[in-house]
Design a protein around this motif. Structure first.
Motif, short mmCIF file in Angstrom:
data_model
loop_
_atom_site.label_atom_id
_atom_site.label_comp_id
_atom_site.label_asym_id
_atom_site.label_seq_id
_atom_site.Cartn_x
_atom_site.Cartn_y
_atom_site.Cartn_z
N GLN A 282 0.83 -1.21 0.00
CA GLN A 282 0.00 0.00 0.00
C GLN A 282 0.86 1.26 0.00
N LEU A 283 1.77 1.28 -0.97
CA LEU A 283 2.65 2.42 -1.19
C LEU A 283 2.32 3.05 -2.53
N GLY A 284 2.28 4.38 -2.58
CA GLY A 284 1.90 5.06 -3.79
C GLY A 284 3.07 5.73 -4.50
N TRP A 285 2.97 5.79 -5.82
CA TRP A 285 3.96 6.49 -6.66
C TRP A 285 3.21 7.41 -7.60
N ALA A 286 3.70 8.63 -7.76
CA ALA A 286 3.03 9.60 -8.64
C ALA A 286 3.73 9.74 -9.99
N THR A 287 5.00 9.29 -10.07
CA THR A 287 5.77 9.51 -11.29
C THR A 287 6.96 8.57 -11.31
N HIS A 288 7.55 8.41 -12.51
CA HIS A 288 8.83 7.72 -12.63
C HIS A 288 9.97 8.74 -12.71
N GLY A 289 9.63 10.00 -12.53
CA GLY A 289 10.63 11.05 -12.58
C GLY A 289 10.81 11.72 -11.22
#
Length: 312
Positions: A226-233
């Protein structure tokens, strides 16, 4: 040109820190990036903390009689690269490895109180959040770090084993073989995921695009943690700044990034104006053409597992 070079763990261990003739010294322990901490074989590659300790010992001996000190930069670069891939297990292991290196430097500062340690990053990567809403229903107020504890390999390593054109992969595997490998090894052993669905297994086993494969593996781990990521940058999130030792109190609070450079200039008594003048007078031009394609996920139509992380 007078350089001492080394490329093996045995050569690293044999270094005599008191040998003032070692410098300049260059150690390269991998043909490309060094392995993520989660993948690192300690018999082959030294840890970041070990390299930090060795560098401090060598520099301390080399400058002991000169009394002019030294500047040492230690970079935990693969923290950023794991975040570019949105790989939470590799990310946290390299963060812990960086903390180990910081601990080594703190001990050096304690023994040399005229020294200052500064720890900071140039940016955040991934838009990382300790929360992720998995369903349309009202979100759970939780995250699950235990999902990362038993992960054995990075997404980079797993991709290299699954994609047929990568070194170490078995190009002769049939689709059925790949499915069994993903079902019996990748999910339960390497990712410590015991509840993988048929759809997840099939998607990973059949994917041949490196970028898409990495995203599938990232989703599998991140969703369960349950970890979020908003971008690959990179993101514009403020980063932490730590200082320890002489005059560390001057870096307390919020600072612009240029303040850190100004602090270092004053601490070391640097004359940047004369250095800048010399650089302008002796301009260096890159001999090979810079290609924008090398900064993206593929080069000349060929998947490159390292390329997506080169933009840090």
């Amino acid at each position: 040109n007078g350089y001492t070079t080394l490329s093996t763990r045995k050569e690293f261990d044999a270094l005599d820190s008191a040998d003032t003739g070692l410098l300049p010294l260059l150690g390269t322990f991998a043909s490309s990036h060094m392995d993520y901490e989660i993948d690192r074989d300690p018999k082959v590659q030294p840890s970041l903390a070990e390299m930090a300790k060795k560098a401090l010992d060598i520099l301390e001996h080399a400058t002991r009689k000169r009394n002019d000190g030294f500047f040492l930069m230690i970079e935990g670069s693969r923290i950023d690269m794991a975040a570019h891939t949105n790989d939470p297990a590799a990310h946290v292991r390299d963060i812990l490895a960086y903390w180990d290196a910081v601990s080594v430097v703190r001990k050096f500062v304690d023994a040399h109180p005229d020294t200052v340690l500064i720890s900071v990053s140039d940016h955040e990567t991934g838009g990382f959040s300790v929360a992720k809403q998995l369903t349309p229903e009202y979100p759970e107020y939780k995250w699950n770090p235990h999902a990362l504890e038993s992960v054995k390999h990075s997404i980079e390593y797993i991709s290299s084993q699954l994609l047929p054109h990568q070194p170490g992969a078995d190009a002769a595997k049939t689709e059925e073989d790949r499915y069994r490998t993903v079902r019996d090894k990748v999910f339960p052993e390497w990712l410590a995921i015991k509840d993988a669905t048929h759809e997840e297994i099939l998607a990973v086993a059949s994917e041949t695009d490196s970028v898409k494969l990495r995203q599938l593996l990232s989703n599998a781990i991140s969703n369960r943690a349950q970890l979020g990521w908003a971008t690959h940058g990179h993101s514009a999130v403020d980063v932490n700044l730590y200082a320890y030792g002489k005059d560390a109190h001057l870096l307390r609070g919020n600072h612009e990034n240029t303040d850190i450079g100004d602090f270092i200039v004053k601490a070391l008594g640097l004359d940047l104006a004369s250095v800048s003048s010399k650089i302008r007078a002796e301009r260096v031009v890159q001999s090979t053409q810079a290609l924008k394609e090398t900064w993206f996920g593929r080069r000349n139509g060929i998947d490159d597992l390292d390329a997506p992380e080169h933009s840090h």
